[in-house]
Design an enzyme around this catalytic site. Sequence first.
Site, PDB file in Angstrom:
ATOM      1  N   HIS A  72      -5.741 -59.088 -58.319  1.00  0.00           N
ATOM      2  CA  HIS A  72      -6.016 -58.415 -57.046  1.00  0.00           C
ATOM      3  C   HIS A  72      -4.840 -58.585 -56.090  1.00  0.00           C
ATOM      4  CE1 HIS A  72      -7.242 -62.114 -54.798  1.00  0.00           C
ATOM      5  NE2 HIS A  72      -7.879 -62.481 -55.891  1.00  0.00           N
ATOM      6  N   ASP A  74      -5.136 -58.180 -52.615  1.00  0.00           N
ATOM      7  CA  ASP A  74      -5.520 -58.654 -51.279  1.00  0.00           C
ATOM      8  C   ASP A  74      -5.512 -60.179 -51.232  1.00  0.00           C
ATOM      9  OD1 ASP A  74      -7.742 -58.377 -53.129  1.00  0.00           O
ATOM     10  OD2 ASP A  74      -9.084 -58.922 -51.493  1.00  0.00           O
ATOM     11  N   ASP A 105      -3.865 -67.849 -54.873  1.00  0.00           N
ATOM     12  CA  ASP A 105      -4.922 -66.836 -55.089  1.00  0.00           C
ATOM     13  C   ASP A 105      -4.511 -65.489 -54.501  1.00  0.00           C
ATOM     14  OD1 ASP A 105      -7.275 -65.511 -55.546  1.00  0.00           O
ATOM     15  OD2 ASP A 105      -8.422 -66.617 -54.064  1.00  0.00           O
ATOM     16  N   GLU A 139     -10.720 -57.482 -53.565  1.00  0.00           N
ATOM     17  CA  GLU A 139     -11.464 -58.413 -54.425  1.00  0.00           C
ATOM     18  C   GLU A 139     -12.185 -59.451 -53.593  1.00  0.00           C
ATOM     19  OE1 GLU A 139     -12.373 -61.894 -56.927  1.00  0.00           O
ATOM     20  OE2 GLU A 139     -11.091 -61.849 -55.171  1.00  0.00           O
ATOM     21  N   GLU A 140     -11.491 -59.945 -52.568  1.00  0.00           N
ATOM     22  CA  GLU A 140     -12.033 -61.069 -51.794  1.00  0.00           C
ATOM     23  C   GLU A 140     -13.283 -60.696 -51.007  1.00  0.00           C
ATOM     24  OE1 GLU A 140     -11.135 -63.998 -52.097  1.00  0.00           O
ATOM     25  OE2 GLU A 140      -9.049 -64.075 -52.744  1.00  0.00           O
ATOM     26  N   GLU A 165      -6.306 -64.787 -62.305  1.00  0.00           N
ATOM     27  CA  GLU A 165      -6.731 -65.654 -61.185  1.00  0.00           C
ATOM     28  C   GLU A 165      -6.332 -67.093 -61.499  1.00  0.00           C
ATOM     29  OE1 GLU A 165      -8.416 -65.221 -58.300  1.00  0.00           O
ATOM     30  OE2 GLU A 165      -9.633 -63.404 -58.456  1.00  0.00           O
ATOM     31  N   HIS A 356      -7.256 -70.072 -50.604  1.00  0.00           N
ATOM     32  CA  HIS A 356      -7.870 -69.883 -49.283  1.00  0.00           C
ATOM     33  C   HIS A 356      -7.554 -71.012 -48.301  1.00  0.00           C
ATOM     34  CE1 HIS A 356     -11.153 -66.941 -50.946  1.00  0.00           C
ATOM     35  NE2 HIS A 356     -10.045 -66.897 -51.664  1.00  0.00           N
TER      36      HIS A 356
HETATM   37 ZN   LIG Z   1      -8.671 -64.430 -56.252  1.00  0.00          ZN
END
Ligand SMILES: [Zn+2]
Length: 383
Positions: A72, A74, A105, A139-140, A165, A356
């Site tokens: 992903h 984003d 991530d 995705e998030e 991932e 994150h």
């Molecule tokens: Zn991710």
Amino acid sequence: MTKEEQLNVLKKIISIQTVNQNEAELADYIASLFQPYVGDNVKVEKVSYAPGRDNLVVTIGNGGKVLGYSGHMDVVDPGDLDAWDSDPFDPVVMDDKLYGRGACDMKSGLSALVVALLEMLEKGEKLPGTIKLLATVGEETGNYGAGELTKQGFADDLDGLVIAEPRDDLKTITYACKGVIDYHVTSVGKAAHSSRPEMGINAIDNLFEFANQAKEELAKFDHEDPALGKLTHVISLISGGEQINSVPSEATLGGNIRTIPEYPNQVVYDKLEKIIDDLNQKPGFNLSINYTFPEEPMGGDPDALLIKLAQKVAQDSLGFKPGVGTSTGANDGQEFTQSKKDFTSIIIGPGSNTSHMPNEFVNLDAYYNAIKFYQDFAHAFLN
Ligand SMILES: [Zn+2]
């Protein structure tokens, strides 16, 4: 590519800010890298999800087996900038780690896929099959991009899917995960003075009726998945009423359900809606339900060929054998595996446990390992 060039691609990808939006700018950049190779055997397609939010699909090869590679584009918000030691969007290298939002991530995984494929093209390799890079948006916040690509049929020809991932710097392969249903129930009643409750309709009482039945009925879904365990259900939000001496005219609750393949989401929706419909037949009940962020469970077999192959390739080319695990979190694989074709989806990628977080980083060794792994795995899979 030299290591410096490999690193520069990652730095550039991190510097393009894609906080829950703006993936089109990154899709453009990745597309530009593949542009020199576009022709009979290389196709680049942008698939829009919303303005400024393009998924990117790069297809290399023609016919044969089809290997999906996905990441992903984003990232999540960097949060409090004071908690960062550097600018999250101006990546810096320190002690063989690269710091920046998305370093873990999952821009390192995405970049490793991109670089792996570019190098294969650079070498002019003739593939005995097809590789499809699926770079997604959103995705998030709900796997929206993967959902859109799946809806448009981009996963219908996959024979296997690898999602890059972060997983213990490639030392763990995730093959199954629970589904998610967030539901919200609203109960509408009729206000009245609480000294004359018979004049009103108590929205809270009616909501409790639903809550009790939902708990009881979902507890009957007690089959245990060998990999994922049991379905879980938590009523996690509740509010209602206007003031202490009024019969409440409205009340709401929210619940979170984690589903397993034995009970696909539809079975759970049907059960919840049956409870609502039955209660609404009774006098005074006015209940409604809606869902947010639903995601189907993704089952899997720890002995799947795709997993065995990934373990063998990692052993041969990186010198270690990844372990196998499951996940309670959601990922794009849950959308892609809703396609017409039955295939195994696994997660293996660089980055470990700083997703994150402030000062998110990736170990550069893991990034370079990932580039090698994705190339070697493609060869092993397609041959
Ligand atoms: Zn991710």
